[in-house]
Scaffold this motif. Structure first.
Motif, PDB file in Angstrom:
ATOM      1  N   TYR A   1     -18.074  13.721  37.410  1.00  0.00           N
ATOM      2  CA  TYR A   1     -19.726  13.941  37.441  1.00  0.00           C
ATOM      3  C   TYR A   1     -19.907  12.894  38.549  1.00  0.00           C
ATOM      4  O   TYR A   1     -19.733  11.610  38.474  1.00  0.00           O
ATOM      5  N   VAL A   2     -21.061  12.763  38.652  1.00  0.00           N
ATOM      6  CA  VAL A   2     -21.577  12.228  39.442  1.00  0.00           C
ATOM      7  C   VAL A   2     -23.460  11.995  39.263  1.00  0.00           C
ATOM      8  O   VAL A   2     -23.432  12.783  38.456  1.00  0.00           O
ATOM      9  N   VAL A   3     -24.024  10.991  39.466  1.00  0.00           N
ATOM     10  CA  VAL A   3     -25.329  10.580  39.631  1.00  0.00           C
ATOM     11  C   VAL A   3     -25.546  10.194  40.056  1.00  0.00           C
ATOM     12  O   VAL A   3     -25.114   9.819  41.554  1.00  0.00           O
ATOM     13  N   TYR A   4     -27.219  10.215  41.026  1.00  0.00           N
ATOM     14  CA  TYR A   4     -27.580  10.012  41.970  1.00  0.00           C
ATOM     15  C   TYR A   4     -29.287  10.103  41.834  1.00  0.00           C
ATOM     16  O   TYR A   4     -29.809  10.777  40.752  1.00  0.00           O
ATOM     17  N   ALA A   5     -29.823   9.391  42.891  1.00  0.00           N
ATOM     18  CA  ALA A   5     -31.158   9.692  42.976  1.00  0.00           C
ATOM     19  C   ALA A   5     -31.718  10.490  43.507  1.00  0.00           C
ATOM     20  O   ALA A   5     -31.007  10.711  44.619  1.00  0.00           O
ATOM     21  N   GLU A   6     -32.833  11.386  43.322  1.00  0.00           N
ATOM     22  CA  GLU A   6     -32.402  12.459  44.088  1.00  0.00           C
ATOM     23  C   GLU A   6     -33.847  12.213  44.764  1.00  0.00           C
ATOM     24  O   GLU A   6     -34.633  12.173  43.836  1.00  0.00           O
ATOM     25  N   GLY A   7     -34.609  12.905  46.021  1.00  0.00           N
ATOM     26  CA  GLY A   7     -36.081  13.107  46.245  1.00  0.00           C
ATOM     27  C   GLY A   7     -36.011  11.648  46.730  1.00  0.00           C
ATOM     28  O   GLY A   7     -37.774  11.804  47.292  1.00  0.00           O
ATOM     29  N   THR A   8     -35.602  10.720  47.205  1.00  0.00           N
ATOM     30  CA  THR A   8     -35.158   9.526  48.075  1.00  0.00           C
ATOM     31  C   THR A   8     -35.974  10.165  49.323  1.00  0.00           C
ATOM     32  O   THR A   8     -35.550  11.046  49.706  1.00  0.00           O
ATOM     33  N   THR A   9     -36.936   9.136  50.052  1.00  0.00           N
ATOM     34  CA  THR A   9     -36.982  10.013  51.696  1.00  0.00           C
ATOM     35  C   THR A   9     -36.601   8.642  52.755  1.00  0.00           C
ATOM     36  O   THR A   9     -35.946   7.647  52.252  1.00  0.00           O
TER      37      THR A   9
ATOM     38  N   VAL B   1     -25.362   7.377  44.601  1.00  0.00           N
ATOM     39  CA  VAL B   1     -24.255   8.184  44.525  1.00  0.00           C
ATOM     40  C   VAL B   1     -23.623   7.832  43.267  1.00  0.00           C
ATOM     41  O   VAL B   1     -22.562   6.455  43.992  1.00  0.00           O
ATOM     42  N   SER B   2     -23.059   7.794  42.337  1.00  0.00           N
ATOM     43  CA  SER B   2     -21.596   6.942  41.969  1.00  0.00           C
ATOM     44  C   SER B   2     -21.095   8.233  41.159  1.00  0.00           C
ATOM     45  O   SER B   2     -21.460   9.341  40.319  1.00  0.00           O
ATOM     46  N   ILE B   3     -19.269   7.642  40.871  1.00  0.00           N
ATOM     47  CA  ILE B   3     -18.638   9.441  40.173  1.00  0.00           C
ATOM     48  C   ILE B   3     -17.887   8.164  39.262  1.00  0.00           C
ATOM     49  O   ILE B   3     -17.604   7.190  39.430  1.00  0.00           O
ATOM     50  N   THR B   4     -17.176   8.984  38.131  1.00  0.00           N
ATOM     51  CA  THR B   4     -16.286   8.621  37.120  1.00  0.00           C
ATOM     52  C   THR B   4     -15.985   9.961  37.053  1.00  0.00           C
ATOM     53  O   THR B   4     -15.894  11.543  36.913  1.00  0.00           O
ATOM     54  N   VAL B   5     -14.740  10.421  36.606  1.00  0.00           N
ATOM     55  CA  VAL B   5     -14.032  11.371  35.943  1.00  0.00           C
ATOM     56  C   VAL B   5     -14.117  11.478  34.530  1.00  0.00           C
ATOM     57  O   VAL B   5     -13.206  10.275  33.686  1.00  0.00           O
ATOM     58  N   ALA B   6     -14.055  11.847  33.511  1.00  0.00           N
ATOM     59  CA  ALA B   6     -13.665  12.154  31.979  1.00  0.00           C
ATOM     60  C   ALA B   6     -13.289  13.578  31.554  1.00  0.00           C
ATOM     61  O   ALA B   6     -13.482  14.585  32.166  1.00  0.00           O
ATOM     62  N   ASN B   7     -11.795  13.311  31.561  1.00  0.00           N
ATOM     63  CA  ASN B   7     -11.381  14.347  30.653  1.00  0.00           C
ATOM     64  C   ASN B   7     -11.130  15.393  32.051  1.00  0.00           C
ATOM     65  O   ASN B   7     -11.054  16.844  32.342  1.00  0.00           O
TER      66      ASN B   7
ATOM     67  N   ASN C   1     -24.408  21.374  47.564  1.00  0.00           N
ATOM     68  CA  ASN C   1     -23.936  21.656  47.187  1.00  0.00           C
ATOM     69  C   ASN C   1     -24.170  21.064  45.809  1.00  0.00           C
ATOM     70  O   ASN C   1     -24.222  21.867  45.004  1.00  0.00           O
ATOM     71  N   ILE C   2     -24.369  19.852  45.781  1.00  0.00           N
ATOM     72  CA  ILE C   2     -24.902  19.264  44.595  1.00  0.00           C
ATOM     73  C   ILE C   2     -26.078  19.514  44.189  1.00  0.00           C
ATOM     74  O   ILE C   2     -26.942  19.228  43.628  1.00  0.00           O
TER      75      ILE C   2
ATOM     76  N   ILE D   1     -35.531  10.613  41.413  1.00  0.00           N
ATOM     77  CA  ILE D   1     -35.164  11.676  39.867  1.00  0.00           C
ATOM     78  C   ILE D   1     -33.783  10.735  39.818  1.00  0.00           C
ATOM     79  O   ILE D   1     -33.157  11.616  40.587  1.00  0.00           O
ATOM     80  N   ALA D   2     -33.198  10.422  38.738  1.00  0.00           N
ATOM     81  CA  ALA D   2     -31.934  10.551  38.301  1.00  0.00           C
ATOM     82  C   ALA D   2     -31.531  11.425  37.570  1.00  0.00           C
ATOM     83  O   ALA D   2     -32.044  11.684  36.793  1.00  0.00           O
ATOM     84  N   LYS D   3     -30.555  11.780  37.775  1.00  0.00           N
ATOM     85  CA  LYS D   3     -29.699  12.833  37.524  1.00  0.00           C
ATOM     86  C   LYS D   3     -28.113  12.891  37.312  1.00  0.00           C
ATOM     87  O   LYS D   3     -27.371  11.894  38.552  1.00  0.00           O
ATOM     88  N   VAL D   4     -27.486  13.885  36.747  1.00  0.00           N
ATOM     89  CA  VAL D   4     -26.326  14.129  36.429  1.00  0.00           C
ATOM     90  C   VAL D   4     -25.192  15.055  37.184  1.00  0.00           C
ATOM     91  O   VAL D   4     -26.161  16.639  36.117  1.00  0.00           O
ATOM     92  N   LYS D   5     -24.336  15.474  37.568  1.00  0.00           N
ATOM     93  CA  LYS D   5     -24.072  17.001  37.339  1.00  0.00           C
ATOM     94  C   LYS D   5     -22.681  16.272  37.885  1.00  0.00           C
ATOM     95  O   LYS D   5     -21.981  16.007  37.688  1.00  0.00           O
ATOM     96  N   LYS D   6     -22.040  17.759  36.686  1.00  0.00           N
ATOM     97  CA  LYS D   6     -20.550  17.929  36.560  1.00  0.00           C
ATOM     98  C   LYS D   6     -20.293  19.286  37.851  1.00  0.00           C
ATOM     99  O   LYS D   6     -20.638  19.856  37.553  1.00  0.00           O
ATOM    100  N   LEU D   7     -18.809  18.860  37.650  1.00  0.00           N
ATOM    101  CA  LEU D   7     -17.673  20.268  38.555  1.00  0.00           C
ATOM    102  C   LEU D   7     -17.556  21.115  37.633  1.00  0.00           C
ATOM    103  O   LEU D   7     -16.692  20.490  37.040  1.00  0.00           O
TER     104      LEU D   7
END
Length: 169
Positions: free
Chosen positions: A33-41, A23-29, A14-15, A48-54
């Motif tokens: 929002y989550v940040v994570y390092a993608e592509g690790t093995t 992976v880390s999360i915060t809630v703003a307003n 889903n993400i 690669i660091a990415k941020v996504k929001k719901l």
């Protein structure tokens, strides 16, 4: 009967479309929002660091990638006004290996930027313990805000603790 009930907002693909970590999360307003390092093995410590929001039921990327590759220990924070900050360890090259970086989200140009243009690094030294950054999987930094939304950061570089306040320069 004593179990807690949690609503699933996302799982697996889903993400992210690749194996991810830190992976880390915060809630703003009221938006998560989550940040994570993608592509690790398996056995790797960075990606690669990415941020996504719901957004409704969809997780959408916020700005571009935070890094080209090789970051670890990503964390996301929001101040009292909902401004987003991300910290991570940059494992990219010989000149930046394992330095602590801080970026904030610019809502005008929809991009992640260093607090000071051209310099995303808080630490001058490596923010690791010893020579094996994968060996000690602890949070290597923490960020907090005072009542005026001034960021404070703590980290340890080569085993020496630091506490710093961002003064705008």
């Amino acid at each position: 009967t004593f179990a807690q009930t949690w609503t699933i907002l996302a799982e697996e693909d889903n993400i992210t479309s690749a194996v991810s970590s830190h992976v880390s999360i915060t809630v703003a307003n009221d938006v998560p929002y989550v940040v994570y390092a993608e592509g690790t093995t398996t056995g790797a410590t960075s990606g690669i660091a990415k941020v996504k929001k719901l957004n409704g039921a969809i997780w959408e990327q916020v700005g571009g990638d935070l890094s080209a590759l090789a970051v670890s220990f990503t964390r996301i924070y929001s101040d009292k006004n909902g401004k987003l900050y991300v910290t991570y360890i940059d494992n990219n090259s010989a000149t930046t290996t394992n330095k602590l970086a801080v970026k904030t989200y610019n809502t005008t140009n929809l991009a992640w930027e260093p607090l000071i243009a051209g310099n995303e690094y808080v630490s001058a030294l490596a923010v690791t313990l010893g020579t094996n950054p994968a060996g000690a999987c602890n949070v290597r930094s923490s960020l907090a805000f005072d009542s005026n939304n001034v960021p404070y950061i703590t980290y340890s570089a080569n085993g020496v603790p630091y506490v710093m306040k961002f003064d705008g320069s």
